[in-house]
Design an enzyme around this catalytic site. Structure first.
Site, short mmCIF file in Angstrom:
data_model
loop_
_atom_site.label_atom_id
_atom_site.label_comp_id
_atom_site.label_asym_id
_atom_site.label_seq_id
_atom_site.Cartn_x
_atom_site.Cartn_y
_atom_site.Cartn_z
CB SER A 79 1.78 1.07 -68.17
OG SER A 79 0.54 -0.06 -66.90
CE LYS A 82 1.88 -3.21 -67.00
NZ LYS A 82 0.86 -2.41 -65.93
CE1 TYR A 203 4.02 -5.04 -64.20
CE2 TYR A 203 3.72 -4.66 -61.62
CZ TYR A 203 3.20 -4.56 -63.74
OH TYR A 203 2.28 -3.65 -63.46
CE1 TYR A 255 -2.04 1.73 -68.08
CE2 TYR A 255 -2.71 3.91 -68.41
CZ TYR A 255 -2.27 2.72 -67.83
OH TYR A 255 -0.48 3.63 -67.57
CB VAL A 273 0.39 5.73 -63.65
CG1 VAL A 273 -1.23 4.91 -63.96
CG2 VAL A 273 1.02 4.49 -62.66
#
Ligand code: GLN
Length: 331
Positions: A79, A82, A203, A255, A273
């Protein structure tokens, strides 16, 4: 956690020995915290990580890089990518277009949650949850391919060796049904900017890039330096867009533990993660860490502990007070 820190305010900026000594202590805090977490298993390939691994790297604007532990071990960015997708979407499409595709609110839900997207809002809450990242990748897919995203990632991270981890990419593709559900839900709402299969493939590839703690320190440093690589002078993102990225990292980057991290560490950061965290200490430092044992929200427990220590020891919190104020100011 009980933290006692020396008063190092200011001195670390001129004295690399102080930075080095504090990084050593932070590393020890991280090492002690590892046992509280577990590696991610929902992507089978990630379950192979060494739960005991931990490394941390700090990079300053003159290029000095100080490392501890497994700072050169490669792992997948997950992530943290992102942040790169958001930055690239802002750079190419501008903030008006970007925020017509995604909101800028912390979701309070897990990164792969679908619930608010289905019941509360047609747009994902922010670009750092899976649904929001797919919106950014959807925009990018209308103009660029994987090679463009990889190239931008390498430059943002100051690391030309970043490449695709084929095994993790395959594992994500094989087991990514929840992400498929998100992409098709976005399509059903007619908000996804590109074909869902194309978005999912990009992605999964972006999540499967091999980085290390030093690459994530490089990314943090670019973001700490108004979007400019301080070593080459290359402008990778405008100062205004960089401010936007840092703001969203501060409020949404960890998160559904972003609020607690904001209070305890107070540095714009993003976790993945795979065990990585990138941190951008405004105008001063980039920090990257790797510790694949995660808390129940998906954040590296060792990284969190080490960063909490560093933030306190080096006064890196965005809302830090001068240490002298602490004396006798209980109220
Ligand atoms: N590839 C992972 C997923 O989509 C990334 C999630 C993460 O790092 N939180 O589930």
């Amino acid at each position: 956690m009980e933290i006692t820190t020396p008063d190092t305010l200011g001195s670390w900026q001129t004295d690399p020995q102080v930075l080095d000594a504090e990084l050593e202590r932070a590393y020890q805090y991280g090492m002690d915290a590892r046992g509280e977490g577990r590696v991610a298993t929902y992507i089978p390939e990630l379950a192979r990580a060494d739960e005991d691994a931990f490394g941390i790297a700090v990079m300053t604007k003159d290029g000095t890089t100080i490392c501890r532990g497994d700072a050169s071990t490669r792992f997948t960015i997950q992530s943290v990518s992102k942040v790169v997708s958001l930055a690239m979407a802002l750079k190419r499409f501008g903030s008006q277009e970007v925020f017509s595709r995604v909101l800028m609110e912390p979701s309070g839900d897990s990164f792969s949650s679908i619930i608010k997207l289905d019941t509360v809002s047609n747009l994902p809450y922010n670009p750092l949850i899976n649904a929001g990242a797919m919106q950014m990748i959807g925009l990018l897919a209308t103009e660029c391919g994987f090679d463009d995203l990889l190239d931008y990632t390498r430059r943002m991270c100051m690391d030309d060796d970043i490449d695709l981890n084929e095994a993790v990419y395959q594992s994500e593709t094989d087991t990514g049904d929840r992400n498929r559900a998100i992409a098709y839900l976005l399509k059903s709402k007619d908000v996804l900017p590109a074909d869902p299969e194309e978005v999912l493939d990009l992605y999964f590839k972006m999540c499967s890039l091999n980085v290390n703690a030093v690459s994530l320190a490089g990314l943090g440093l670019t973001l700490a330096n108004d979007g400019q690589n301080p070593l080459t002078g290359e402008h990778l993102l405008s100062p205004r867009n960089t401010r936007c990225v840092n703001s969203i990292m501060f409020t949404c980057g960890m998160y559904d533990r972003s609020g607690e991290f904001g209070v305890r560490v107070g540095i714009p950061s993003k976790s993945g993660v795979g065990g990585g965290i990138t941190c951008s200490v405004r105008g001063r430092l980039g920090i990257g860490s790797y510790g694949p044992a995660l808390d129940d929200r998906g954040n590296s427990v060792a990284g969190f502990a080490a960063l909490e220590y560093l933030s306190r020891a080096l006064h890196l919190h965005a809302f830090d007070y001068h240490p002298y104020i602490e004396d006798g100011a209980e109220a």
